[in-house]
Design an enzyme around this catalytic site. Structure first.
Site, PDB file in Angstrom:
ATOM      1  N   TYR A  14       0.689  -1.290   0.102  1.00  0.00           N
ATOM      2  CA  TYR A  14      -0.132   0.151  -0.132  1.00  0.00           C
ATOM      3  C   TYR A  14       0.867   1.149  -0.237  1.00  0.00           C
ATOM      4  CZ  TYR A  14      -2.893   3.516   1.706  1.00  0.00           C
ATOM      5  OH  TYR A  14      -3.828   4.908   1.659  1.00  0.00           O
ATOM      6  N   ASP A  38     -10.380   9.307   5.282  1.00  0.00           N
ATOM      7  CA  ASP A  38      -8.915   9.819   5.172  1.00  0.00           C
ATOM      8  C   ASP A  38      -8.985  11.280   4.832  1.00  0.00           C
ATOM      9  OD1 ASP A  38      -6.375  10.569   4.668  1.00  0.00           O
ATOM     10  OD2 ASP A  38      -5.980   9.165   3.114  1.00  0.00           O
TER      11      ASP A  38
END
Lengths: 124, 124
Positions: A14, A38
């Site tokens: 990631y 986020d």
């Protein structure tokens, strides 16, 4: 529950994927019905399409990322990493702490990123 | 939602409180109905009495703690810290990442600690 080594590998992929700048590759690490928040408190994106759209931004900027620490517990991981982003006015850095959960196949089922605008500063 | 500065202050007091070794002082940072999961996946302790009992261990060992990084987002914080514990056979260290949520009054409503036994190593 995936093995800790599988979780660690997905976290590493990631963080590397953010720097490689391919939104589809990063989104492919997520389960189809996964959620993404986020930063935490900004609203939840749900599902592969919404997640791919979110990461489209990574294709537009040049980033460098470094994984600083990973902690795995149960089906979850928390990790601290550095993101350096090249902007027209100079590079900026932020070091978020993200929390992810994973399904049996090691796909990300949720991601929550802890950071705020005041944590973003000019790169050294 | 508490101010980020309030959240940062409680996180700092929590990390210092672990080292000072008073279970009641640490538990007093929590809301009465708070939950605690340490490490994640090991089961949830609920309520002030259960939380005070959990921290009774901190009164039995000598610890040193250092806060390494704090990220505040919304009503939550994630933080990375170091715990050095003196044991009969020598000191050990672990650097967990904890996630906390907070109520209006800045009391901890939940704590989840991300670490595993493999993260514990002899102190340098």
């Amino acid at each position: 529950m995936p093995e800790p080594s599988v979780i660690r590998d997905v976290v590493a992929r990631y963080v590397e994927g953010l720097a490689s700048g391919n939104a589809a590759d990063v989104a492919a690490l997520y389960a189809p019905e996964a959620t993404l928040e986020d930063p935490v408190g900004s609203g939840v994106h749900r599902g592969r399409d919404a997640i791919t759209a979110f990461y489209a931004d990574v294709e537009r900027v040049r980033m460098r990322t470094d994984l600083l620490a990973v902690r795995v517990a149960g089906d979850s991981a928390a990790f601290h990493f550095r993101v350096r982003t090249e902007l027209p006015d100079g590079a900026v850095e932020v070091e978020p702490i993200d929390v992810m959960t994973f399904d049996e196949d090691g796909r990300i089922t949720s991601m929550r990123a802890f950071w705020s605008p005041e944590d973003v500063h000019p790169a050294a």
